[in-house]
Motif scaffolding. Structure first.
Motif, PDB file in Angstrom:
ATOM      1  N   ALA A  12       0.828  -1.208   0.000  1.00  0.00           N
ATOM      2  CA  ALA A  12       0.000   0.000   0.000  1.00  0.00           C
ATOM      3  C   ALA A  12       0.860   1.255   0.000  1.00  0.00           C
ATOM      4  O   ALA A  12       0.553   2.242  -0.700  1.00  0.00           O
ATOM      5  N   ASP A  13       1.945   1.233   0.767  1.00  0.00           N
ATOM      6  CA  ASP A  13       2.839   2.393   0.816  1.00  0.00           C
ATOM      7  C   ASP A  13       3.530   2.614  -0.529  1.00  0.00           C
ATOM      8  O   ASP A  13       3.749   3.755  -0.950  1.00  0.00           O
ATOM      9  N   PHE A  14       3.889   1.533  -1.198  1.00  0.00           N
ATOM     10  CA  PHE A  14       4.490   1.652  -2.525  1.00  0.00           C
ATOM     11  C   PHE A  14       3.513   2.339  -3.479  1.00  0.00           C
ATOM     12  O   PHE A  14       3.899   3.264  -4.219  1.00  0.00           O
ATOM     13  N   ASP A  52      12.553 -13.496  13.784  1.00  0.00           N
ATOM     14  CA  ASP A  52      11.212 -13.139  13.336  1.00  0.00           C
ATOM     15  C   ASP A  52      10.971 -11.627  13.380  1.00  0.00           C
ATOM     16  O   ASP A  52       9.859 -11.169  13.627  1.00  0.00           O
ATOM     17  N   ARG A  53      12.012 -10.870  13.141  1.00  0.00           N
ATOM     18  CA  ARG A  53      11.911  -9.434  12.869  1.00  0.00           C
ATOM     19  C   ARG A  53      12.473  -9.249  11.472  1.00  0.00           C
ATOM     20  O   ARG A  53      13.585  -9.722  11.183  1.00  0.00           O
ATOM     21  N   ARG A  54      11.731  -8.560  10.578  1.00  0.00           N
ATOM     22  CA  ARG A  54      12.078  -8.572   9.166  1.00  0.00           C
ATOM     23  C   ARG A  54      12.036  -7.178   8.561  1.00  0.00           C
ATOM     24  O   ARG A  54      11.468  -6.240   9.139  1.00  0.00           O
ATOM     25  N   THR A  55      12.626  -7.069   7.377  1.00  0.00           N
ATOM     26  CA  THR A  55      12.524  -5.873   6.537  1.00  0.00           C
ATOM     27  C   THR A  55      11.792  -6.260   5.262  1.00  0.00           C
ATOM     28  O   THR A  55      12.067  -7.317   4.682  1.00  0.00           O
ATOM     29  N   TRP A  56      10.872  -5.401   4.861  1.00  0.00           N
ATOM     30  CA  TRP A  56      10.083  -5.637   3.653  1.00  0.00           C
ATOM     31  C   TRP A  56      10.506  -4.649   2.564  1.00  0.00           C
ATOM     32  O   TRP A  56      10.707  -3.462   2.843  1.00  0.00           O
ATOM     33  N   ALA A  57      10.627  -5.161   1.344  1.00  0.00           N
ATOM     34  CA  ALA A  57      10.956  -4.327   0.187  1.00  0.00           C
ATOM     35  C   ALA A  57       9.877  -4.537  -0.872  1.00  0.00           C
ATOM     36  O   ALA A  57       9.757  -5.627  -1.437  1.00  0.00           O
ATOM     37  N   ALA A  58       9.063  -3.514  -1.099  1.00  0.00           N
ATOM     38  CA  ALA A  58       8.104  -3.525  -2.202  1.00  0.00           C
ATOM     39  C   ALA A  58       8.816  -2.943  -3.420  1.00  0.00           C
ATOM     40  O   ALA A  58       9.367  -1.836  -3.347  1.00  0.00           O
ATOM     41  N   THR A  70      12.456   4.805  -1.397  1.00  0.00           N
ATOM     42  CA  THR A  70      11.792   5.494  -0.284  1.00  0.00           C
ATOM     43  C   THR A  70      11.719   4.519   0.888  1.00  0.00           C
ATOM     44  O   THR A  70      11.954   3.314   0.734  1.00  0.00           O
ATOM     45  N   SER A  71      11.374   5.042   2.061  1.00  0.00           N
ATOM     46  CA  SER A  71      11.277   4.174   3.234  1.00  0.00           C
ATOM     47  C   SER A  71      10.345   4.792   4.256  1.00  0.00           C
ATOM     48  O   SER A  71      10.008   5.981   4.185  1.00  0.00           O
ATOM     49  N   THR A  72       9.952   3.969   5.225  1.00  0.00           N
ATOM     50  CA  THR A  72       9.110   4.457   6.321  1.00  0.00           C
ATOM     51  C   THR A  72       9.916   5.256   7.334  1.00  0.00           C
ATOM     52  O   THR A  72       9.331   5.945   8.165  1.00  0.00           O
ATOM     53  N   PHE A  73      11.256   5.162   7.282  1.00  0.00           N
ATOM     54  CA  PHE A  73      12.055   5.858   8.289  1.00  0.00           C
ATOM     55  C   PHE A  73      12.705   7.129   7.762  1.00  0.00           C
ATOM     56  O   PHE A  73      13.598   7.680   8.386  1.00  0.00           O
ATOM     57  N   SER A  74      12.252   7.605   6.607  1.00  0.00           N
ATOM     58  CA  SER A  74      12.737   8.873   6.076  1.00  0.00           C
ATOM     59  C   SER A  74      11.698   9.442   5.120  1.00  0.00           C
ATOM     60  O   SER A  74      11.028   8.692   4.405  1.00  0.00           O
ATOM     61  N   GLU A  75      11.567  10.756   5.116  1.00  0.00           N
ATOM     62  CA  GLU A  75      10.668  11.403   4.169  1.00  0.00           C
ATOM     63  C   GLU A  75      11.322  11.567   2.798  1.00  0.00           C
ATOM     64  O   GLU A  75      10.656  11.895   1.818  1.00  0.00           O
ATOM     65  N   VAL A 119      11.672   1.196  -5.200  1.00  0.00           N
ATOM     66  CA  VAL A 119      11.602   0.314  -4.039  1.00  0.00           C
ATOM     67  C   VAL A 119      11.196   1.119  -2.812  1.00  0.00           C
ATOM     68  O   VAL A 119      11.659   2.249  -2.609  1.00  0.00           O
ATOM     69  N   HIS A 120      10.301   0.550  -2.037  1.00  0.00           N
ATOM     70  CA  HIS A 120       9.895   1.148  -0.765  1.00  0.00           C
ATOM     71  C   HIS A 120      10.243   0.169   0.351  1.00  0.00           C
ATOM     72  O   HIS A 120       9.895  -1.011   0.285  1.00  0.00           O
ATOM     73  N   ILE A 121      10.936   0.673   1.367  1.00  0.00           N
ATOM     74  CA  ILE A 121      11.454  -0.161   2.452  1.00  0.00           C
ATOM     75  C   ILE A 121      10.693   0.114   3.741  1.00  0.00           C
ATOM     76  O   ILE A 121      10.471   1.265   4.115  1.00  0.00           O
ATOM     77  N   SER A 122      10.308  -0.965   4.440  1.00  0.00           N
ATOM     78  CA  SER A 122       9.787  -0.849   5.806  1.00  0.00           C
ATOM     79  C   SER A 122      10.376  -1.982   6.632  1.00  0.00           C
ATOM     80  O   SER A 122      10.834  -2.990   6.079  1.00  0.00           O
ATOM     81  N   SER A 123      10.380  -1.828   7.957  1.00  0.00           N
ATOM     82  CA  SER A 123      11.088  -2.813   8.773  1.00  0.00           C
ATOM     83  C   SER A 123      10.592  -2.807  10.208  1.00  0.00           C
ATOM     84  O   SER A 123      10.154  -1.761  10.719  1.00  0.00           O
ATOM     85  N   ASP A 124      10.662  -3.984  10.846  1.00  0.00           N
ATOM     86  CA  ASP A 124      10.488  -4.016  12.299  1.00  0.00           C
ATOM     87  C   ASP A 124      11.731  -4.585  12.989  1.00  0.00           C
ATOM     88  O   ASP A 124      11.681  -5.009  14.134  1.00  0.00           O
ATOM     89  N   VAL A 125      12.880  -4.569  12.262  1.00  0.00           N
ATOM     90  CA  VAL A 125      14.155  -4.917  12.887  1.00  0.00           C
ATOM     91  C   VAL A 125      14.688  -3.665  13.582  1.00  0.00           C
ATOM     92  O   VAL A 125      14.902  -2.644  12.925  1.00  0.00           O
TER      93      VAL A 125
END
Length: 388
Positions: A12-14, A52-58, A70-75, A119-125
């Motif tokens: 969705a973010d992508f 079981d903590r991962r990074t997702w790349a759309a 782009t990423s969730t940790f930077s504008e 590519v859009h990056i998000s992570s819970d690591v």
């Protein structure tokens, strides 16, 4: 959020960032190193596992040669031409995903002839906790580009690509352990990796059957591998190998330490002694897991921490306190994990004592006046894969 939620959110973010649907979503895990610290770049042995903590790349391919990240940790949105990507123009968080594209080029892929990508990056690591959030980004992007560009590279090759990106594009002189764990990990298992031959074996951990969990104690003391401490330790190891006339410290055994003491200064000797004994501890841990099970490895984990604290001098007071408090509360073994100078400790803990370990460590930090740690459990998990 659970992992399915992260996958859906990444897609969705992508769509929101780029105005079109992604071709797919790939993910890669962070890792915990059960034992074998700083042995990887000395061509030694390591025993990490994916968590079981991962990074997702759309990711979605483009019809030109442009790469946008782009990423969730930077504008910020960073845009480069693939044909011109190089370590000299990469900076900040975008060096991790774009460094993979550059490293693939160094591996013989013609970047000028490839389709660009978004590519859009998000992570819970957690970042800075020693759980290899960087390798998780690299490996998620690596398997995505490998599939979308139809490269058909094997996982060990992609691990070398990730290491090259980390070393040259990011500027962190790390070994190949993190990327190998992220790409090769399997559920309830560790990756026993020979960093000289790059041969790997899957070793059953047996934590679940033994009623054990790995508790992560993130001290919130951030570290940065690209800064001086890590590089200085690597330089000491190289100096020690040179003094002994060997290619790397992999070629030095415990029986050689008396001679080593005679041919180098005390600090270099202690650095060498950590690597040599840590290699022995990795082998002892693998043997104990196979012959006796995970309840037999606690003392080896403890000895590893003492060596990192006293000989390699990469611990900090918060990590030392985490280890002592966890052991006092019932953990069967504990040690700092990762590159050091901050980050996290791990405590191998009976499941029924996880709450007690969590409470006692938090209380010890409060009494010492330290920032409250983040404490959670991780589960040995599967490596990088396509999610959507």
């Amino acid at each position: 959020m659970n992992h399915d939620d992260f996958t859906s959110q990444a897609a969705a973010d992508f769509l929101d960032r780029f105005g079109r649907a992604a071709d797919g979503v790939w993910s890669a895990p962070g890792r915990v190193n059960l034992i074998g610290e700083h042995t990887d770049y000395n061509e030694g042995f390591v025993l990490p596992f994916a968590i079981d903590r991962r990074t997702w790349a759309a990711v979605g391919l483009r019809d030109d040669n442009t790469a946008r990240v782009t990423s969730t940790f930077s504008e910020d949105e960073v845009e480069v031409e693939l044909a011109q990507v190089s370590p000299e123009i990469l900076d900040g968080w975008s060096a991790y995903p774009l460094g993979i594209a550059w490293a693939l080029g160094e591996n013989g892929i013609d970047l000028a002839g490839q389709a660009g990508f978004d590519v859009h990056i998000s992570s819970d690591v957690p970042v800075g906790a020693g759980l290899s959030s960087s390798a998780a980004i690299e490996c998620a992007v690596a398997i995505a580009l490998d599939e979308r560009w139809q490269l058909e590279l094997d996982r060990p090759t992609l691990a070398r690509v990730g290491q090259l990106a980390e070393n040259k594009a990011v500027g962190a002189p790390t070994g190949i352990m993190d990327q190998s764990a992220s790409l090769l990990g399997r559920r309830d298992s560790a990756v026993f990796l020979d960093c000289r031959s790059l041969r790997s074996e899957i070793v059953d951990l047996g934590f679940q059957a033994a009623g054990l969990e790995i508790v992560i104690i993130d001290t919130k003391v951030s570290h940065a591998h690209a800064t001086g401490g890590y590089a200085a330790r690597r330089a000491s190891c190289e100096a020690g190998a040179a003094a002994l006339g060997v290619e790397s410290l992999r070629d030095v055994g415990v029986a050689d330490l008396d001679r080593a003491r005679e041919v180098m200064d005390d600090e270099t000797f202690r650095r060498v002694r950590h690597i040599v004994t840590e290699n022995a501890r990795v082998l002892a841990t693998v043997r104990a897991l196979r012959e006796s099970g995970p309840l037999a490895i606690g003392e080896i984990l403890d000895a590893s921490h003492v060596s990192m604290r006293d000989d390699f001098e990469i611990s900090v007071p918060e990590l030392d306190l985490a280890v002592v408090a966890a052991r006092a509360a019932g953990a069967i073994g504990a040690r700092m994990t990762g590159g050091g100078f901050g980050g996290a400790a791990i405590a191998l803990t009976p499941s029924h004592l996880v709450a007690e370990v969590t409470s006692q460590v938090a209380a010890a930090f409060a009494e010492a006046g330290y920032r409250a740690p983040e404490i959670f459990t991780v589960t040995p998990s599967d490596g990088a894969k396509r999610e959507l």
